[in-house]
Write a protein that holds these residues in place. Sequence first.
Motif, short mmCIF file in Angstrom:
data_model
loop_
_atom_site.label_atom_id
_atom_site.label_comp_id
_atom_site.label_asym_id
_atom_site.label_seq_id
_atom_site.Cartn_x
_atom_site.Cartn_y
_atom_site.Cartn_z
N MET A 1 0.82 -1.21 0.00
CA MET A 1 0.00 0.00 0.00
C MET A 1 0.85 1.26 0.00
SD MET A 1 -2.80 1.41 2.77
CE MET A 1 -4.02 0.15 2.48
N LEU A 2 0.34 2.26 -0.74
CA LEU A 2 0.93 3.58 -0.65
C LEU A 2 -0.18 4.61 -0.56
CD1 LEU A 2 0.63 5.21 -3.57
CD2 LEU A 2 2.50 3.76 -4.20
N ILE A 3 0.19 5.79 -0.09
CA ILE A 3 -0.76 6.89 0.03
C ILE A 3 -0.27 8.02 -0.87
CG2 ILE A 3 -1.84 8.59 1.54
CD1 ILE A 3 -1.35 6.66 3.87
N PHE A 4 -1.14 8.46 -1.76
CA PHE A 4 -0.83 9.61 -2.61
C PHE A 4 -1.35 10.86 -1.93
CE2 PHE A 4 -2.24 12.64 -5.84
CZ PHE A 4 -1.01 12.95 -6.40
N ASP A 5 -0.53 11.88 -1.89
CA ASP A 5 -0.87 13.16 -1.27
C ASP A 5 -1.31 12.98 0.18
OD1 ASP A 5 -1.09 15.92 -1.24
OD2 ASP A 5 -3.08 15.97 -2.16
N PRO A 6 -0.40 12.39 1.01
CA PRO A 6 -0.77 12.09 2.41
C PRO A 6 -1.04 13.34 3.22
CG PRO A 6 1.58 11.80 2.09
CD PRO A 6 1.00 12.10 0.73
#
Length: 125
Positions: free
Chosen positions: A38-43
């Motif tokens: 998992m990754l978060i874009f614009d955290p």
Amino acid sequence: MASNVCSHVKVVVRVRPTSDSEKRENCRNVVQVVDNNMLIFDPKEEDMSCFGSQKVRNRNINKRANKDLKFVFDHVFNENSTQVDIFENTTKGVLDGVMNGFNCTVFAYGATGAGKTAYDVRLTK
């Protein structure tokens, strides 16, 4: 075994390291790797501003809210991943299938100069 390796689609993403110019300009990371999937874009940013003795969150009302979009992949490679790590976990397993005459395709997508290595292997039996 080889036919099984070539019969499905695996989607992976590689997060490149911050460039020297991005470091000099103190740019904000817009991608946060959570784990291997998992990754978060614009955290969201933890903005703790002080106002008197109280801490006030998100004081700048003109600033847009971060999107904080979560994406799940078959594998996420972080900034420290090497070309060998990526090869070992994506393409190496396909080679047996190719050598045994199965159709296999590896497709790498990304902006020009982003650090990808693209190759397409197609063999027919």
